[in-house]
Scaffold this active site. Sequence first.
Site, PDB file in Angstrom:
ATOM      1  N   GLU A 262       0.877  -1.172   0.000  1.00  0.00           N
ATOM      2  CA  GLU A 262       0.000   0.000   0.000  1.00  0.00           C
ATOM      3  C   GLU A 262       0.913   1.219   0.000  1.00  0.00           C
ATOM      4  O   GLU A 262       1.575   1.517   0.989  1.00  0.00           O
ATOM      5  CB  GLU A 262      -0.893  -0.022   1.244  1.00  0.00           C
ATOM      6  N   SER A 263       0.958   1.921  -1.142  1.00  0.00           N
ATOM      7  CA  SER A 263       1.989   2.936  -1.337  1.00  0.00           C
ATOM      8  C   SER A 263       1.910   4.073  -0.326  1.00  0.00           C
ATOM      9  O   SER A 263       2.944   4.581   0.125  1.00  0.00           O
ATOM     10  CB  SER A 263       1.926   3.493  -2.764  1.00  0.00           C
TER      11      SER A 263
ATOM     12  N   CYS B 228       4.971  -2.298  -8.753  1.00  0.00           N
ATOM     13  CA  CYS B 228       3.668  -1.803  -8.317  1.00  0.00           C
ATOM     14  C   CYS B 228       3.837  -0.552  -7.441  1.00  0.00           C
ATOM     15  O   CYS B 228       4.150   0.511  -7.961  1.00  0.00           O
ATOM     16  CB  CYS B 228       2.892  -2.908  -7.603  1.00  0.00           C
TER      17      CYS B 228
ATOM     18  N   HIS C 132       3.584  -7.728 -10.790  1.00  0.00           N
ATOM     19  CA  HIS C 132       4.341  -8.438  -9.756  1.00  0.00           C
ATOM     20  C   HIS C 132       5.026  -9.688 -10.317  1.00  0.00           C
ATOM     21  O   HIS C 132       4.494 -10.796 -10.203  1.00  0.00           O
ATOM     22  CB  HIS C 132       3.404  -8.858  -8.619  1.00  0.00           C
TER      23      HIS C 132
ATOM     24  N   GLU D 181       7.362 -11.289  -9.009  1.00  0.00           N
ATOM     25  CA  GLU D 181       7.713 -12.176  -7.905  1.00  0.00           C
ATOM     26  C   GLU D 181       6.604 -13.156  -7.558  1.00  0.00           C
ATOM     27  O   GLU D 181       6.830 -14.113  -6.807  1.00  0.00           O
ATOM     28  CB  GLU D 181       8.094 -11.358  -6.660  1.00  0.00           C
TER      29      GLU D 181
END
Length: 265
Positions: A63-64, A94, A217, A219
């Site tokens: 959550e930026s 992201c 993402h 990952e």
Amino acid sequence: MATVGVLALQGSYNEHIAGIFSSSSFLFIASSISLRRLGVKSVEIRKPEQLLDVASLIIPGGESTTMAKLAELHNLFPSLREFVRMGKPVWGTCAGLIFLANKATGQKTGGQELVGGLDCTVHRNFFGSQLQSFETELSIPELVSTEGGPETFRGVFIRAPAILDVGPEVQVLAHCPVSSNSTLHSNSSGEGKEEKGAEDKVIVAVRQGNLLATAFHPELTSDNRWHSYFLKMAGDVEGSSSSIASIGVDNLRFERSNIDLPIFL
């Protein structure tokens, strides 16, 4: 290969180690697992002084706004900006993309502090809410030219941003196709979209010098090519790009994951 730092500001890491995942801690651990698959050591970064011990950095998803508040609380922004300014490789995925952008739109009231360095404008929630999260195949010609493998990459977009415009020194690495009526979060001038017949596309991966950024993402997939690409960036900066050569594309796995990702409301 030098140690790679992973910014670890958000999530319950003790609980994760015990096997209980939260959305944000899972993204950090997923980055670490991806690096371990390539035989690379990674460390969690939470304090400015820890950046002195790493040669490159991954800023993962999360959550930026919360990440920015925690970074401010720990006085990380000056050190992160210096890390970027020194030319050390940094990859933002992201929320990490939002951190690296020089400008962000669609932010919450009051905005958030940015690290900057990447000459682009991003829209924070271009693709919508968690419920609009999706997966799609992305064309990745640059990645294929250096890493081999399939011509597409399975992009996992979770409450994802998108890049609206880029500066002249930014190399676009991937676009995501979007239908005209679903591009609800672009600005009225249509920046970030490129006409492609009846279909538009928006920028979702870029590189500018030592900075790499993806709106999705990698990952969360078994395809290691983005991590390998970033590690080679780090090797080039360190003057030891051959240090990853022993891994080889033939040893990388490109299976498509059929696991449904959780949606955290």
